[in-house]
Structure formats: structure tokens, C-alpha cells
Design an enzyme around this catalytic site. Structure first.
Site, PDB file in Angstrom:
ATOM      1  N   GLU A 135      42.074  46.546  50.739  1.00 36.90           N
ATOM      2  CA  GLU A 135      40.838  46.984  50.076  1.00 36.90           C
ATOM      3  C   GLU A 135      41.091  48.098  49.072  1.00 36.90           C
ATOM      4  O   GLU A 135      40.515  48.112  47.984  1.00 36.90           O
ATOM      5  CB  GLU A 135      39.809  47.414  51.122  1.00 36.90           C
ATOM      6  CG  GLU A 135      39.349  46.305  52.049  1.00 36.90           C
ATOM      7  CD  GLU A 135      38.800  45.098  51.315  1.00 36.90           C
ATOM      8  OE1 GLU A 135      38.329  45.266  50.174  1.00 36.90           O
ATOM      9  OE2 GLU A 135      38.848  43.994  51.870  1.00 36.90           O
ATOM     10  N   GLU A 206      42.388  38.189  44.862  1.00 36.68           N
ATOM     11  CA  GLU A 206      42.620  38.306  46.305  1.00 36.68           C
ATOM     12  C   GLU A 206      44.109  38.212  46.619  1.00 36.68           C
ATOM     13  O   GLU A 206      44.640  38.978  47.424  1.00 36.68           O
ATOM     14  CB  GLU A 206      41.848  37.218  47.058  1.00 36.68           C
ATOM     15  CG  GLU A 206      40.344  37.437  47.134  1.00 36.68           C
ATOM     16  CD  GLU A 206      39.973  38.751  47.800  1.00 36.68           C
ATOM     17  OE1 GLU A 206      40.577  39.093  48.832  1.00 36.68           O
ATOM     18  OE2 GLU A 206      39.081  39.440  47.272  1.00 36.68           O
TER      19      GLU A 206
END
Length: 293
Positions: A135, A206
Site C-alpha cells: 500500500e 497492482e
């Protein structure tokens, strides 16, 4: 190698979106309409960019937490932020029992990291640390900016198609007007093509965050293990696909909605098995040194 490859793919896809805008705009022949569509779309996405953190946190009902409430979470975030030479982000916890996490904020100075109650109950320390590394990498890689640019470009195409259908953008002569059948096809296929390119950019980011997070934590296998658990949890406890959540789903570490079948073609996230495979390949091919803790 994956990091460089994903960066090139993202740049190529952004270029493809831009080319699609220019092509659609040229075909319609409406330079004035093109300018209007660009301004409206950029304004809409500027709001999303500058207030993305508030929108995402509100959608997940996330609340700020103190170090006294979650000392281990604060410790790992502070350690990784220091390792990266970046400021400490704000920390939030969502009461959602689905295991998930996301980061938002237009830069490291305005970053927020949120985890769900569910993820804190199924991951061990190393696995949660791997998720935090992922993250934080989204923030450090400026993925909020990239996704906002992609959304803006896709929005311009959608806006162009809409405006061209209801407001003639070309010349006044019938000979110069676009064929209605072709116009209808463009109205349908243009936004679909733009959305698919935007989704491809999201999937590449991602993969990029997985690789960057593994380098930051020096523990790719911990993130791989966490992703397996998270994916099993999101499939078992999918969130309702309401408007607030669908607009922020791309920020989360795994698709919060029920996947499978044709829906995977329009997923904001890449295949989980492929993500795990890449992380395992990174661990076993002279990648980051395993974290011992």
C-alpha cells in the site's frame, strides 16, 4: 524486470488512451466540443484527485486510529516509511469484516493507509507488513496521480461520445456529418475501449506495487501468503457493489466484489494466481532478501 516492464506498459496504455481521444475528436471534427469535453472531464477528475482520500475513507467507513489502539500497525508503518525516507501517513481502520486494505492520497505528504478489521484478524505480523509495504508503494509510485490521469482520459472519450451524439460537432453540411450508424457504434465502443485501457493500467499498477512492496519489505513470500488469504476472504465475504464502493474499489489490494467469469474481464485487479506466482518467482530468483522477524 517486472517493474520496468509494467512501467513501460502503463506509459504505452496512457499513450493509447491519448491517441484514442485525438482519433475520436478528429473523426467528429469538433475542436470546440473537444475542448469543452476535456475541460469538463479534467475538472471532474481534479475533484477526485484532490479529495480521493476523503471519498475512499468515507466509502469504507474508516476511522482514524491512535498508536495506543494499534501499536503493532503503527510500528510497522513507521518502520517502512522510515526505510523509504518518507513521512508517516495517517492510519485508519474500517469496521468491515472482509479482509482488505488500501492507500490513498495524492502524495506522501497527504497519504492515508487503511486496513479492515477483517484483515487484522487473519494475517500474522509478517503478512500484514507485506500488505502495508504494497500500500505504501502505491503512494510512493504516485499511483493515485496515474489512476486519476487514466480516469480523466477515459472520461474525455466518454464525454466526447456523449456530446457528439446529442450536439453536432462537425460541419453543418450533411455530407460532412458522421454516419448515424457509425456514430452510434462509436458512442458504444469508444467508452468501452477507454474503460478496458483504464482497467489495464490499474492492473499494471497492482503488479508494480507488489514488486515495489516486496523490495521495501524484503519479504515477497509474506505478501504472497497474505494475498492468498485476502483473496479467499474477499470471495467468501464480497462487498455490495454500490456506487460509493465501485468508485474506490481500484484502490484496494484485492477486488472487494464477487469475481469470476466475464466479470474478470472488467476487474480493476489482475489475476491473483499470477500475482502470487510473480512474487514467488521474485523470492526464488535472487530477489529481495527474506525478512527475518
Amino acid at each position: 524486470m517486472h517493474s520496468h516492464h509494467n512501467g513501460l506498459k502503463t506509459a504505452a496504455l496512457l499513450g493509447l488512451l491519448t491517441a484514442l481521444i485525438l482519433g475520436v475528436g478528429y473523426w467528429f471534427g469538433g475542436s470546440g466540443g473537444l475542448v469543452i469535453a476535456v475541460l469538463i472531464s479534467l475538472a471532474m477528475n481534479a475533484v477526485s484527485y484532490f479529495w480521493s482520500d476523503k471519498l475512499a475513507l468515507r466509502a469504507m467507513r474508516a476511522q482514524p486510529v491512535t498508536e495506543a489502539e494499534f501499536p503493532a500497525l503503527y510500528q510497522m508503518v513507521r518502520e517502512l516509511a522510515t526505510e523509504a525516507g518518507q513521512p508517516m501517513p495517517r492510519l485508519y481502520v474500517s469496521p468491515t469484516m472482509q479482509p482488505n486494505a488500501f492507500a490513498t492520497g495524492r502524495n506522501p505528504q497527504h497519504a492515508a493507509v487503511a486496513v479492515t478489521q477483517g484483515i487484522t484478524q487473519i494475517l500474522d505480523y509478517r503478512e500484514l507488513r507485506g500488505v502495508i509495504g504494497h500500500e505504501l508503494s502505491h503512494v510512493y509510485n504516485r499511483d493515485i496521480l496515474i489512476s486519476s490521469v487514466a480516469a480523466g482520459l477515459a472520461g474525455i472519450i466518454t464525454m466526447l461520445a456523449y456530446v457528439a451524439w446529442f450536439i453536432p460537432l462537425g460541419g453543418s453540411d450533411d455530407e460532412d456529418a458522421p454516419n448515424p450508424a457509425v456514430l452510434l457504434l462509436t458512442l458504444i465502443l469508444g467508452p468501452i475501449a477507454a474503460s478496458l485501457i483504464q482497467l489495464a493500467i490499474s492492473r499494471n499498477r497492482e503488479f508494480q506495487a507488489d514488486a515495489s512492496g516486496a523490495r521495501l519489505t524484503r519479504d515477497p513470500l509474506a505478501l504472497a501468503s497474505a494475498l492468498r488469504k485476502i483473496h479467499a476472504g474477499t470471495q467468501r465475504l464480497p462487498l455490495p457493489a454500490d456506487n460509493r464502493l465501485t468508485s474506490t474499489a481500484h484502490l484496494m489490494i484485492d477486488n472487494p466484489f464477487k469475481g469470476g467469469g466475464v466479470a474478470n474481464l472488467f476487474s480493476t485487479h489482475p489475476n491473483m494466481d499470477e500475482r502470487v506466482r510473480r512474487l514467488e518467482q521474485l523470492a526464488y530468483s535472487g530477489g529481495p532478501v527474506q525478512y527475518q522477524g
